[in-house]
Each structure stands twice: as structure tokens, then as C-alpha cells.
Design an enzyme around this catalytic site. Structure first.
Site, PDB file in Angstrom:
ATOM      1  N   ASP A 120      40.205  39.843  36.849  1.00 22.15           N
ATOM      2  CA  ASP A 120      41.635  39.719  37.144  1.00 22.15           C
ATOM      3  C   ASP A 120      42.464  40.293  35.985  1.00 22.15           C
ATOM      4  O   ASP A 120      41.989  40.366  34.856  1.00 22.15           O
ATOM      5  CB  ASP A 120      42.039  38.242  37.286  1.00 22.15           C
ATOM      6  CG  ASP A 120      41.309  37.561  38.412  1.00 22.15           C
ATOM      7  OD1 ASP A 120      40.872  38.247  39.347  1.00 22.15           O
ATOM      8  OD2 ASP A 120      41.181  36.323  38.334  1.00 22.15           O
TER       9      ASP A 120
HETATM   10  N1  URA Z   1      36.594  34.652  38.276  1.00 25.01           N
HETATM   11  C1  URA Z   1      37.940  34.701  38.315  1.00 25.01           C
HETATM   12  O1  URA Z   1      38.589  33.803  38.823  1.00 25.01           O
HETATM   13  N2  URA Z   1      38.561  35.747  37.752  1.00 25.01           N
HETATM   14  C2  URA Z   1      37.896  36.760  37.138  1.00 25.01           C
HETATM   15  O2  URA Z   1      38.526  37.676  36.619  1.00 25.01           O
HETATM   16  C3  URA Z   1      36.501  36.699  37.104  1.00 25.01           C
HETATM   17  C4  URA Z   1      35.874  35.634  37.691  1.00 25.01           C
END
Ligand code: URA
Length: 257
Positions: A120
Site C-alpha cells: 500500500d
Molecule cells: N497488508 C496490507 O494491509 N498492506 C500492505 O501493504 C501489505 C500487506
């Protein structure tokens, strides 16, 4: 291309991802090693913009840009494998229509690479890149179940009972998450938790904690299988070592131990 006269670029002779410049040039089909030495001594060869005249100079084939007579030399067959310590506020995409910073702005590879999976925008930590499609597919395939370890910082202390449920698996989007390793981080007043999962669903870790009412303040991926970001500053990228590549291929079932 502008070149500076320099005889040493601070490369590490003998480290597993380096190769002698004359060997690299012969691997790329430029010249025999002896002829390559003559070209180096004559000042015809530059590495990352610096002319290399010292025989015995080493290069990192996955990373360094080598020019002969001003023309770039590429080892066409060698795939590229990199790990980045992703900073916050970067999007895992090849290009963002809205002009926001992407992880590709930070990758400086000899070849065009792409990220393996995604993190993310505000998740930090280990993100792999390659131009080897089969390798990326094998790692991302659910069957490979590569362990991914995260350090999660929540707005409040995570209750013991919730950790137990996360360990056993919880229902998300009508599916059960696989059993996870979950450990409280000492000295964090319960707000920090280490979690290792084996799937890679969209926003999985955030959603796992959010399902219990926690707000995830920070999320850092500390390991992807055997690959960590130890010693790698935020925003920096390094090539995987041959050993790391072998370990990942073994985990993904595309190379035997
Ligand atoms: N899980 C998440 O919620 N976000 C990420 O970026 C990676 C794993």
C-alpha cells in the site's frame, strides 16, 4: 555521455554479486578478456560515468552501467532481481496517471523491471523487483505460500484474545485467513505486533487488524521469505545476491535445493 576520470568506484571485489570488468565484457560478447583488458587500460571503458583504467576493477552486473566507447553494454541474458526498502507515500505501480510518486521513481536498474506484488502507499519495507516474469509469477502464486513478515503499529494495545484469533485464522471476505504467527513486541505497551502471513490478499494485514477495531498507524514489511531490508536505507535498492535468488526459487518451487 559525460565521463569523469576515475580508477575506483568503491566497488567491493570478491562480493558474490560482483564480477571482474574484463569478464563482464567478455560475457557480453564485447571482446575476449585479454582484449577487454587492453580496452580498459586504453581508457575506453566507463562504469557509471567514470572511466576505469585499473585492471581488476569489478562491477555489479545487475546494477552498474558499463559503456565502451560511449556505447552501453548489456548482458542481454542476465535477469535482474532487486530488493527495495520502500518508503511511505509511494505507490506500487509502473506509472501513476495523477503524477504521484511511485516506487519506479526510486529504482535505477540496468533493465526495465517491475514490482513483485504490491505494498500500500503508506506501507514501508521489503519490496522485490525483477524482469523475470516466471520468477514473479511463481512467487506470487498462492501455492508458493511465501511467508511475509510485518511489523504492525496500532492505535491501541492489541488484546491477547485477538492475537489468538489472528493466529488461528479469521474470516475476511467470506474466506478464512491461513494460520499466522503473531507476537507482541516487548516495550510497545501492546501497540506493536509482529505478524507473519502466507497469503498476499489486498490490504490483508490492515484488514485483519481493522476487523477487530484497530487503526493501523504504521505497517512495515520486515521480510519477504528470506529477504530482509537489513542495512538498506529507506528508499534504497540493492540487487539480490545469487544465494537469495536461489533461496526464493527454492521456496517458489522453481529450483531444487
Ligand atoms: N497488508 C496490507 O494491509 N498492506 C500492505 O501493504 C501489505 C500487506
Amino acid at each position: 555521455m559525460t565521463t569523469r576520470k576515475k580508477t575506483d568506484a568503491g566497488l567491493q571485489p570478491g562480493s558474490p554479486d560482483t564480477v571482474r570488468l574484463n569478464r563482464f565484457l567478455s560475457m557480453c560478447g564485447v571482446a575476449s578478456r585479454r582484449k577487454a583488458d587492453e580496452m580498459i587500460a586504453a581508457g575506453l571503458v566507463s562504469v557509471n560515468g567514470a572511466i576505469m583504467t585499473k585492471l581488476g576493477t569489478t562491477v555489479r552486473p545487475q546494477r552498474d552501467r558499463v559503456f565502451v566507447n560511449g556505447k552501453e553494454v548489456a548482458h542481454v541474458d542476465a535477469p535482474v532481481y532487486l530488493v527495495m526498502n520502500k518508503p511511505k507515500d509511494t505507490i506500487t505501480t509502473m506509472h501513476d496517471e495523477r503524477g504521484r510518486a511511485t516506487v519506479m521513481d526510486l529504482v535505477h536498474a540496468r533493465k526495465r523491471v517491475f514490482p513483485i506484488g504490491r505494498l500500500d502507499r503508506n506501507t514501508t519495507g521489503v519490496l522485490l523487483f525483477t524482469n523475470d516474469g516466471a520468477f514473479a509469477n511463481a512467487l506470487m502464486h498462492p501455492r508458493s505460500e511465501i511467508p511475509k513478515a510485518y511489523l504492525v503499529t496500532c492505535d491501541k494495545a492489541v488484546e491477547r484474545e485477538h492475537m489468538v484469533q489472528l493466529r488461528n485464522g479469521i474470516r475476511l471476505d467470506k474466506k478464512m485467513t491461513a494460520p499466522a504467527d503473531v507476537v507482541p513486541i516487548p516495550g510497545s505497551r501492546g501497540k506493536e505486533v509482529g505478524i507473519t502471513i502466507h497469503e498476499g490478499w489486498n490490504r490483508q494485514v490492515r484488514r485483519m487488524f481493522e476487523s477487530f477495531g484497530y487503526d493501523v498507524r504504521k505497517l512495515d514489511r520486515v521480510a519477504y521469505g528470506p529477504i530482509t531490508k537489513e542495512g538498506l536505507p529507506r528508499g534504497a535498492t540493492r540487487p539480490l545476491t545469487p544465494r537469495e535468488i536461489r533461496q526464493l526459487k527454492t521456496l517458489a518451487g522453481i529450483e531444487r535445493e
